[in-house]
Write a protein that holds these residues in place. Structure first.
Motif, PDB file in Angstrom:
ATOM      1  N   ALA A 106       0.839  -1.206   0.000  1.00  0.00           N
ATOM      2  CA  ALA A 106       0.000   0.000   0.000  1.00  0.00           C
ATOM      3  C   ALA A 106       0.872   1.255   0.000  1.00  0.00           C
ATOM      4  O   ALA A 106       0.578   2.224  -0.701  1.00  0.00           O
ATOM      5  CB  ALA A 106      -0.930  -0.009   1.200  1.00  0.00           C
ATOM      6  N   VAL A 107       1.948   1.230   0.769  1.00  0.00           N
ATOM      7  CA  VAL A 107       2.854   2.385   0.802  1.00  0.00           C
ATOM      8  C   VAL A 107       3.509   2.579  -0.560  1.00  0.00           C
ATOM      9  O   VAL A 107       3.519   3.681  -1.114  1.00  0.00           O
ATOM     10  CB  VAL A 107       3.920   2.219   1.914  1.00  0.00           C
ATOM     11  N   VAL A 108       4.047   1.501  -1.131  1.00  0.00           N
ATOM     12  CA  VAL A 108       4.683   1.592  -2.445  1.00  0.00           C
ATOM     13  C   VAL A 108       3.642   1.898  -3.512  1.00  0.00           C
ATOM     14  O   VAL A 108       3.872   2.709  -4.406  1.00  0.00           O
ATOM     15  CB  VAL A 108       5.444   0.288  -2.776  1.00  0.00           C
ATOM     16  N   GLY A 109       2.465   1.279  -3.401  1.00  0.00           N
ATOM     17  CA  GLY A 109       1.404   1.494  -4.381  1.00  0.00           C
ATOM     18  C   GLY A 109       0.888   2.919  -4.405  1.00  0.00           C
ATOM     19  O   GLY A 109       0.331   3.368  -5.406  1.00  0.00           O
ATOM     20  N   ASN A 110       1.063   3.650  -3.330  1.00  0.00           N
ATOM     21  CA  ASN A 110       0.616   5.042  -3.273  1.00  0.00           C
ATOM     22  C   ASN A 110       1.601   6.010  -3.933  1.00  0.00           C
ATOM     23  O   ASN A 110       1.300   7.191  -4.051  1.00  0.00           O
ATOM     24  CB  ASN A 110       0.385   5.477  -1.821  1.00  0.00           C
ATOM     25  N   LYS A 111       2.758   5.505  -4.333  1.00  0.00           N
ATOM     26  CA  LYS A 111       3.714   6.378  -5.012  1.00  0.00           C
ATOM     27  C   LYS A 111       3.124   6.820  -6.347  1.00  0.00           C
ATOM     28  O   LYS A 111       2.469   6.048  -7.038  1.00  0.00           O
ATOM     29  CB  LYS A 111       5.038   5.649  -5.251  1.00  0.00           C
TER      30      LYS A 111
END
Length: 158
Positions: free
Chosen positions: A80-85
């Motif tokens: 989720a953190v990486v996907g929000n980039k």
């Protein structure tokens, strides 16, 4: 109590923090994932120790289940953190693909846990294996409460 006006507060004012990074991804659902992952990880260790001490394959199996859940939650959190980039010249559609790869990795991990449980169960067939059921029950109840806490933390964010 409704007063006819909203009491929402947002931080959409677009400033950057001292470290130069945008921390807008640290939102409440991610905090819920972090809480659930932490609770699940702690219970994994409790069930692992309880299963080894009591001799309970049921606790060891649930410990493995909790391990796969904790790993899945950590993978979901990271995805989720990486996907929000945001999209970039290298990733023109952003990084949402990481979430799909994380789901695949978690599915493989769960499959390996199932294989472990089945192998252990088959090895114990027909054997006279003593289990400390009192300890098993206490640890299992603690695991149940922890699962309820994790479920509440995750469902309260929907």
């Amino acid at each position: 109590m409704s007063h006819g006006h909203s009491h929402t507060h947002t931080h959409g004012h677009g400033h950057s923090h001292e470290d130069g990074h945008d921390h807008s991804y640290v939102n409440t659902p991610l905090k819920a994932l972090a809480i659930a992952a932490t609770v699940t990880g702690v219970i994994f260790f409790a069930e692992l120790i309880g299963g080894l001490v009591s001799g309970s394959l049921a606790l060891l199996s649930d410990a493995m289940h909790m391990l796969s859940d904790a790993a899945g939650l950590i993978i979901a959190l990271l995805a989720a953190v990486v996907g929000n980039k945001a999209a970039s010249s290298k990733a023109t559609y952003g990084y949402r693909r990481v979430e799909v790869l994380a789901a695949l990795f978690n599915a493989v991990a769960v499959t390996l846990v199932v294989v472990f449980i089945v192998v252990q169960a088959v090895r114990r067939l027909g054997s006279d294996y003593e289990i400390d059921t009192g300890m098993m029950l206490v640890v299992a109840l603690i695991g149940l409460v922890a699962n309820a806490i994790s479920a509440w933390a995750l469902s309260s964010q929907q």
